[in-house]
Write a protein that holds these residues in place. Structure first.
Motif, PDB file in Angstrom:
ATOM      1  N   TYR A 118       6.417   8.129  11.087  1.00  0.00           N
ATOM      2  CA  TYR A 118       6.785   8.977   9.504  1.00  0.00           C
ATOM      3  C   TYR A 118       5.686   9.603   8.902  1.00  0.00           C
ATOM      4  N   SER A 119       4.341   8.895   9.237  1.00  0.00           N
ATOM      5  CA  SER A 119       3.178   9.401   8.660  1.00  0.00           C
ATOM      6  C   SER A 119       2.795  10.770   9.014  1.00  0.00           C
ATOM      7  N   PHE A 120       2.980  11.142  10.379  1.00  0.00           N
ATOM      8  CA  PHE A 120       2.996  12.207  11.061  1.00  0.00           C
ATOM      9  C   PHE A 120       3.717  13.398  10.450  1.00  0.00           C
TER      10      PHE A 120
ATOM     11  N   THR B 250       1.960  -2.094  -3.390  1.00  0.00           N
ATOM     12  CA  THR B 250       2.500  -3.024  -2.400  1.00  0.00           C
ATOM     13  C   THR B 250       1.536  -3.564  -1.267  1.00  0.00           C
ATOM     14  N   TYR B 251       0.517  -2.825  -1.038  1.00  0.00           N
ATOM     15  CA  TYR B 251      -0.559  -3.382   0.171  1.00  0.00           C
ATOM     16  C   TYR B 251      -1.154  -4.427  -0.277  1.00  0.00           C
ATOM     17  N   THR B 252      -1.506  -4.576  -1.575  1.00  0.00           N
ATOM     18  CA  THR B 252      -2.215  -5.708  -2.049  1.00  0.00           C
ATOM     19  C   THR B 252      -1.610  -7.068  -1.643  1.00  0.00           C
TER      20      THR B 252
ATOM     21  N   VAL C 238      -8.597   4.463  11.664  1.00  0.00           N
ATOM     22  CA  VAL C 238      -8.451   3.119  12.049  1.00  0.00           C
ATOM     23  C   VAL C 238      -7.311   2.824  12.142  1.00  0.00           C
ATOM     24  N   GLY C 239      -6.053   3.668  11.616  1.00  0.00           N
ATOM     25  CA  GLY C 239      -4.634   3.226  11.748  1.00  0.00           C
ATOM     26  C   GLY C 239      -4.348   3.511  13.176  1.00  0.00           C
ATOM     27  N   ILE C 240      -5.037   4.619  13.759  1.00  0.00           N
ATOM     28  CA  ILE C 240      -4.654   5.158  15.098  1.00  0.00           C
ATOM     29  C   ILE C 240      -5.122   4.329  16.021  1.00  0.00           C
ATOM     30  N   ILE C 241      -6.477   3.576  15.821  1.00  0.00           N
ATOM     31  CA  ILE C 241      -6.995   2.638  16.703  1.00  0.00           C
ATOM     32  C   ILE C 241      -6.146   1.375  16.665  1.00  0.00           C
TER      33      ILE C 241
ATOM     34  N   ASN D 280       8.226   4.887   4.444  1.00  0.00           N
ATOM     35  CA  ASN D 280       7.074   4.635   5.043  1.00  0.00           C
ATOM     36  C   ASN D 280       6.053   3.856   4.335  1.00  0.00           C
ATOM     37  N   THR D 281       6.493   3.179   3.198  1.00  0.00           N
ATOM     38  CA  THR D 281       5.608   2.319   2.477  1.00  0.00           C
ATOM     39  C   THR D 281       5.942   1.157   2.987  1.00  0.00           C
ATOM     40  N   THR D 282       7.237   0.644   3.067  1.00  0.00           N
ATOM     41  CA  THR D 282       8.136  -0.489   3.611  1.00  0.00           C
ATOM     42  C   THR D 282       7.627  -0.861   5.014  1.00  0.00           C
ATOM     43  N   LEU D 283       7.958   0.171   5.903  1.00  0.00           N
ATOM     44  CA  LEU D 283       7.632  -0.009   7.324  1.00  0.00           C
ATOM     45  C   LEU D 283       6.255  -0.615   7.865  1.00  0.00           C
ATOM     46  N   PRO D 284       5.181  -0.023   7.178  1.00  0.00           N
ATOM     47  CA  PRO D 284       3.853  -0.443   7.733  1.00  0.00           C
ATOM     48  C   PRO D 284       3.797  -1.950   6.938  1.00  0.00           C
ATOM     49  N   CYS D 285       4.466  -2.232   6.038  1.00  0.00           N
ATOM     50  CA  CYS D 285       4.013  -3.568   5.206  1.00  0.00           C
ATOM     51  C   CYS D 285       4.815  -4.411   6.112  1.00  0.00           C
TER      52      CYS D 285
ATOM     53  N   ILE E   9     -10.847   8.135   7.159  1.00  0.00           N
ATOM     54  CA  ILE E   9     -11.259   6.800   7.582  1.00  0.00           C
ATOM     55  C   ILE E   9     -10.103   6.280   7.874  1.00  0.00           C
ATOM     56  N   TYR E  10      -9.090   6.089   6.887  1.00  0.00           N
ATOM     57  CA  TYR E  10      -7.844   5.113   7.031  1.00  0.00           C
ATOM     58  C   TYR E  10      -7.044   5.451   8.247  1.00  0.00           C
ATOM     59  N   ILE E  11      -7.102   6.961   8.350  1.00  0.00           N
ATOM     60  CA  ILE E  11      -6.070   7.238   9.569  1.00  0.00           C
ATOM     61  C   ILE E  11      -6.718   7.217  10.749  1.00  0.00           C
TER      62      ILE E  11
ATOM     63  N   LEU F  90       7.072   3.139  14.171  1.00  0.00           N
ATOM     64  CA  LEU F  90       7.862   4.233  13.249  1.00  0.00           C
ATOM     65  C   LEU F  90       7.131   4.675  12.303  1.00  0.00           C
ATOM     66  N   HIS F  91       6.271   3.816  11.486  1.00  0.00           N
ATOM     67  CA  HIS F  91       5.377   4.265  10.514  1.00  0.00           C
ATOM     68  C   HIS F  91       4.309   5.317  10.933  1.00  0.00           C
ATOM     69  N   ALA F  92       3.908   5.309  12.024  1.00  0.00           N
ATOM     70  CA  ALA F  92       2.966   6.295  12.326  1.00  0.00           C
ATOM     71  C   ALA F  92       3.714   7.706  12.680  1.00  0.00           C
TER      72      ALA F  92
ATOM     73  N   LEU G 225      -8.375  -3.247   8.078  1.00  0.00           N
ATOM     74  CA  LEU G 225      -9.386  -2.373   7.754  1.00  0.00           C
ATOM     75  C   LEU G 225      -8.600  -1.098   7.115  1.00  0.00           C
ATOM     76  N   HIS G 226      -7.708  -0.776   7.771  1.00  0.00           N
ATOM     77  CA  HIS G 226      -6.577   0.318   7.581  1.00  0.00           C
ATOM     78  C   HIS G 226      -6.252   0.286   6.355  1.00  0.00           C
ATOM     79  N   THR G 227      -5.393  -0.834   6.129  1.00  0.00           N
ATOM     80  CA  THR G 227      -4.789  -1.287   4.772  1.00  0.00           C
ATOM     81  C   THR G 227      -5.855  -1.286   3.584  1.00  0.00           C
ATOM     82  N   LEU G 228      -7.066  -1.973   3.799  1.00  0.00           N
ATOM     83  CA  LEU G 228      -7.963  -1.981   2.985  1.00  0.00           C
ATOM     84  C   LEU G 228      -8.619  -0.281   2.392  1.00  0.00           C
ATOM     85  N   THR G 229      -8.870   0.332   3.645  1.00  0.00           N
ATOM     86  CA  THR G 229      -9.302   1.874   3.260  1.00  0.00           C
ATOM     87  C   THR G 229      -8.387   2.607   2.613  1.00  0.00           C
ATOM     88  N   TYR G 230      -7.164   2.383   2.990  1.00  0.00           N
ATOM     89  CA  TYR G 230      -5.970   2.874   2.408  1.00  0.00           C
ATOM     90  C   TYR G 230      -5.969   2.719   0.869  1.00  0.00           C
ATOM     91  N   GLY G 231      -6.108   1.493   0.592  1.00  0.00           N
ATOM     92  CA  GLY G 231      -6.019   0.781  -0.802  1.00  0.00           C
ATOM     93  C   GLY G 231      -7.115   1.270  -1.562  1.00  0.00           C
TER      94      GLY G 231
HETATM   95  C1  HEM Z   1      -1.196   6.052  14.285  1.00  0.00           C
HETATM   96  C2  HEM Z   1      -1.357   5.185  13.657  1.00  0.00           C
HETATM   97  C3  HEM Z   1      -1.168   5.238  12.121  1.00  0.00           C
HETATM   98  C4  HEM Z   1      -1.141   6.063  11.059  1.00  0.00           C
HETATM   99  C5  HEM Z   1      -1.196   7.683  11.209  1.00  0.00           C
HETATM  100  C6  HEM Z   1      -1.101   5.601   9.730  1.00  0.00           C
HETATM  101  C7  HEM Z   1      -1.124   6.482   8.528  1.00  0.00           C
HETATM  102  C8  HEM Z   1      -0.783   5.778   7.494  1.00  0.00           C
HETATM  103  C9  HEM Z   1      -0.684   6.562   6.067  1.00  0.00           C
HETATM  104  C10 HEM Z   1      -0.429   8.121   6.071  1.00  0.00           C
HETATM  105  C11 HEM Z   1      -0.329   5.697   5.188  1.00  0.00           C
HETATM  106  C12 HEM Z   1      -0.461   5.826   3.602  1.00  0.00           C
HETATM  107  C13 HEM Z   1       1.045   6.009   3.450  1.00  0.00           C
HETATM  108  C14 HEM Z   1       1.615   6.692   2.047  1.00  0.00           C
HETATM  109  O1  HEM Z   1       0.884   7.520   1.421  1.00  0.00           O
HETATM  110  O2  HEM Z   1       2.404   6.082   1.348  1.00  0.00           O
HETATM  111  C15 HEM Z   1      -0.638   4.530   5.810  1.00  0.00           C
HETATM  112  C16 HEM Z   1      -0.349   3.014   5.268  1.00  0.00           C
HETATM  113  C17 HEM Z   1      -0.272   1.916   5.526  1.00  0.00           C
HETATM  114  N1  HEM Z   1      -0.533   1.582   7.061  1.00  0.00           N
HETATM  115 FE1  HEM Z   1      -0.756   3.215   8.494  1.00  0.00          FE
HETATM  116  N2  HEM Z   1      -0.939   4.228   9.907  1.00  0.00           N
HETATM  117  C18 HEM Z   1      -1.025   3.982  11.263  1.00  0.00           C
HETATM  118  C19 HEM Z   1      -0.856   2.574  11.950  1.00  0.00           C
HETATM  119  C20 HEM Z   1      -0.735   1.604  11.208  1.00  0.00           C
HETATM  120  C21 HEM Z   1      -0.590   0.338  11.630  1.00  0.00           C
HETATM  121  C22 HEM Z   1      -0.683  -0.144  13.280  1.00  0.00           C
HETATM  122  C23 HEM Z   1      -0.670  -0.667  10.832  1.00  0.00           C
HETATM  123  C24 HEM Z   1      -0.366  -2.233  10.886  1.00  0.00           C
HETATM  124  C25 HEM Z   1       0.423  -2.924  11.575  1.00  0.00           C
HETATM  125  C26 HEM Z   1      -0.552   0.098   9.436  1.00  0.00           C
HETATM  126  C27 HEM Z   1      -0.310  -0.501   8.231  1.00  0.00           C
HETATM  127  C28 HEM Z   1      -0.280   0.349   7.037  1.00  0.00           C
HETATM  128  C29 HEM Z   1      -0.200  -0.327   5.833  1.00  0.00           C
HETATM  129  C30 HEM Z   1       0.083  -1.930   5.421  1.00  0.00           C
HETATM  130  C31 HEM Z   1      -0.145   0.752   4.787  1.00  0.00           C
HETATM  131  C32 HEM Z   1      -0.023   0.377   3.408  1.00  0.00           C
HETATM  132  C33 HEM Z   1       1.272   0.637   2.825  1.00  0.00           C
HETATM  133  C34 HEM Z   1       1.439   0.959   1.240  1.00  0.00           C
HETATM  134  O3  HEM Z   1       1.389  -0.240   0.703  1.00  0.00           O
HETATM  135  O4  HEM Z   1       1.542   1.853   0.708  1.00  0.00           O
HETATM  136  N3  HEM Z   1      -0.542   1.322   9.787  1.00  0.00           N
HETATM  137  N4  HEM Z   1      -0.675   4.536   6.904  1.00  0.00           N
END
Ligand code: HEM
Ligand code: FAD
Ligand code: NDP
Ligand code: CU
Ligand code: FE
Length: 472
Positions: free
Chosen positions: A305-307, A416-418, A348-351, A242-247, A344-346, A301-303, A393-399
């Motif tokens: 896994y995150s759920f 990784t996100y940087t 934004v990710g959903i949007i 779940n760190t690899t897939l979003p990247c 915020i980052y969650i 898939l990332h979403a 924005l999602h990645t920046l607020t996560y970071g």
């Molecule tokens: C329903 C939508 C989403 C949810 C609930 C979600 C949730 C999360 C969560 C919980 C993390 C932190 C993961 C961890 O703790 O290791 C994360 C990280 C991240 N997400 Fe999402 N996300 C969503 C959509 C997206 C989308 C659409 C993208 C981009 C295409 C994205 C890109 C990323 C990236 C790049 C990270 C940083 C990964 C890292 O370096 O650890 N996410 N997201």
């Protein structure tokens, strides 16, 4: 069997004609069923008519090969190439008839000449038409679906080609004229190619996945095992993935919009739009759809896994551990900043995922066809770009501020996100510049006409320039 209604635009007399089928195998049977359902009379020619008759619908007549051939002018040859020569006894009764070659090969360019050309050389007194090899026996029986409705057809005889095309149309397929017989080998190669447009994008996704996976493995599993002698192998199936897939999703999304930027740069650099892009850029521009859809797949898939993160047993142990800490040492574990960051980052990710879903839905052919050019390009170009910005924005607020935290650097490797931010931010920066410069498309047009200078036109109107590329 689904009853297939013939196209009302086509005269029923065509649907009423008799069609011959040589062979009694899977393809012959499915073909006969479909032809009967489409209103044709069918005669099947078999070497063993009595044994095979039971396999065919009762409306189809099953008889000896020579008998069947005599009753019709159009004959589908549902026999393998290897057995074509055994049909030579029928040469006399076949004179002047149309033979439809439906055969496939097992390898690309297996034989020197195509199967259809080989058939034509065996029966010089017949007209051979190539077609139907791209549909499977299964498709014939279950009815054509959106994606595989097209049936490429070729022949040296226009009249025969038209006849077969009409039959295809009555059967519910969309005939595509591929010209004369020399296209036959091209048509025969179509079913042998597995996902041609997807090959490069899939390798790209796998390559990125492998790189990021290794990187995350080092940071999340190997580092703790070396530095703190802790076994963190349990992190591999979910946390590392779940760190690899979003990247991968994020970088691939930026790779969809990067070639547009490069194309614009190339036009600026050469000062003209009348110049071909280099091949690699052309290929890249043409694979954006597949790259985008794979990005969406990884993001989805990332979403998921995150759920599921809070579902894990390891997560429950961590909760208990912090609860115990709170009770024993009266630690306050509520950190306002952390709480806000996550909310915020969650959100934004959903949007971002929602926008990407919209892009994915509009890439379905039936939906794309119901949109006009402007609507499609608004969703793909503008909303896609907004999705990229929101993902950032999602990645920046996560970071947050952790890029500046020394403890986050394992073996001097940054989080990784940087790393993933690099390409997307470049793309966003450049595209924002374009949008800023190009405030009003009409203003731009009039302005460039007045100035009447190519250089000005390209400098101040990148989007117009690329719109021209699209139409050219
Ligand atoms: C329903 C939508 C989403 C949810 C609930 C979600 C949730 C999360 C969560 C919980 C993390 C932190 C993961 C961890 O703790 O290791 C994360 C990280 C991240 N997400 Fe999402 N996300 C969503 C959509 C997206 C989308 C659409 C993208 C981009 C295409 C994205 C890109 C990323 C990236 C790049 C990270 C940083 C990964 C890292 O370096 O650890 N996410 N997201
Ligand atoms: C989930 C998903 C599904 C996709 N499905 C498809 C699909 O079905 N079909 C398909 O072709 N592609 C698809 N794509 C790929 C992508 O969305 C399109 O190729 C998209 O048109 C690319 O937009 P673009 O603006 O970079 O390129 P283009 O529209 O070709 O424009 C290139 C350049 O023009 C300029 N420009 C264009 N529009 C603007 C604007 N509004 N403002 C400022 N400058 C602009 C920029 O300089 C840009 O670099 C998909 C992508 C994703 C993520
Ligand atoms: N199955 C599929 O999904 C597709 C098949 N095709 C093409 O359709 C053709 C037939 O395929 P399929 O129906 O699957 O194959 P089968 O093996 O199921 O059928 C072949 C048929 O050929 C007939 N035949 C005629 N002469 C000979 C001979 N000398 N030796 C052996 N059989 C002979 C046989 O019928 P009988 O004994 O009654 O004479 C036999 O039933 C092939 O060219 C294939 O490439 C194309 C697209 C899809
Ligand atoms: Cu413009
Ligand atoms: Fe302009």
């Amino acid at each position: 069997i689904k009853q297939h209604l013939p196209d009302p635009n086509i005269e029923t007399s065509k649907a009423g004609r008799t069609i011959g089928v040589l062979g009694s195998g899977d393809f012959a049977r499915s073909l006969a069923i479909r032809l009967v359902c489409s209103g044709f009379k069918v005669v099947v020619g078999s070497r063993n008519p009595r044994r095979k008759a039971g396999l065919f619908p009762s409306a189809a007549e099953v008889t000896l090969q020579a008998e069947a051939v005599k009753k019709t002018d159009v004959i589908f040859v549902a026999v393998f190439r290897e057995h074509y020569s055994t049909l030579c006894d029928l040469a006399d009764v076949l004179v002047g008839k149309i033979l439809v070659d439906v055969s496939n090969n097992t390898e690309i360019n297996h034989h020197k000449e195509s199967n259809a050309e080989y058939l034509a050389s065996l029966f010089p007194a017949c007209t051979v038409v190539k077609g139907f090899n791209v549909v499977s026996a299964w498709t014939l029986q279950s009815g054509a679906r959106d994606g595989n409705k097209q049936v490429p057809i070729c022949s040296n005889n226009q009249e025969a080609k038209r006849t077969v095309a009409e039959i295809a149309q009555v059967m519910g397929f969309t005939p595509v004229d591929m010209g004369c017989m020399s296209s036959a080998s091209e048509i025969e190669n179509i079913p042998l190619r597995l996902l041609p447009a997807w090959k490069i994008p899939i390798f790209l996704a796998l390559g990125l996945f492998l790189c990021f996976f290794t990187y995350n493995l080092i940071r999340q599993v190997i580092h703790p095992s070396i530095r703190e002698q802790k076994n963190k192998l349990y992190k591999i199936p979910i946390e590392v993935v779940n760190t690899t897939l979003p990247c991968v999703a994020y970088v691939m999304l930026s790779l969809v919009y990067l070639p547009g930027v490069l194309a614009a740069c190339s036009q600026l650099y050469y000062g003209t739009k009348y110049r071909r892009f280099p091949d690699w850029l052309d290929q890249w521009l043409q694979h954006r759809k597949q790259i985008g859809l794979l990005s969406f797949f990884c993001a989805a898939l990332h979403a998921m896994y995150s759920f599921c993160l809070p579902m894990r047993r390891s997560h429950r142990y961590q909760l208990i551990e912090t609860a115990v800490k709170q009770v024993m040492w009266k630690m306050n574990i509520w950190v306002e900043e952390e709480v806000w960051r996550m909310e915020i980052y969650i959100s934004v990710g959903i949007i971002a995922l929602g926008l990407l879903s919209l892009l994915a839905i509009t890439s379905l052919p039936s939906i794309a066809n119901s949109l006009n050019w402007r609507e499609f390009s608004f969703i793909q170009s503008t909303l896609g770009f907004i999705a990229l910005v929101i993902s950032t924005l999602h990645t920046l607020t996560y970071g947050w501020s952790r890029a500046f935290d020394e403890n986050q650097y394992k073996f001097y490797l940054p989080p990784t996100y940087t790393l993933t931010l690099l390409v997307p931010c470049t793309v966003i920066l450049f595209l924002s510049l374009c949008i800023y410069v190009h405030t009003d498309i009409y203003y731009c047009r009039i302005y460039s006409w007045n100035v009447n200078s190519l250089y000005f036109y390209f400098l101040y109107c990148l989007p117009c320039a690329s719109a021209n590329v699209r139409t050219n």
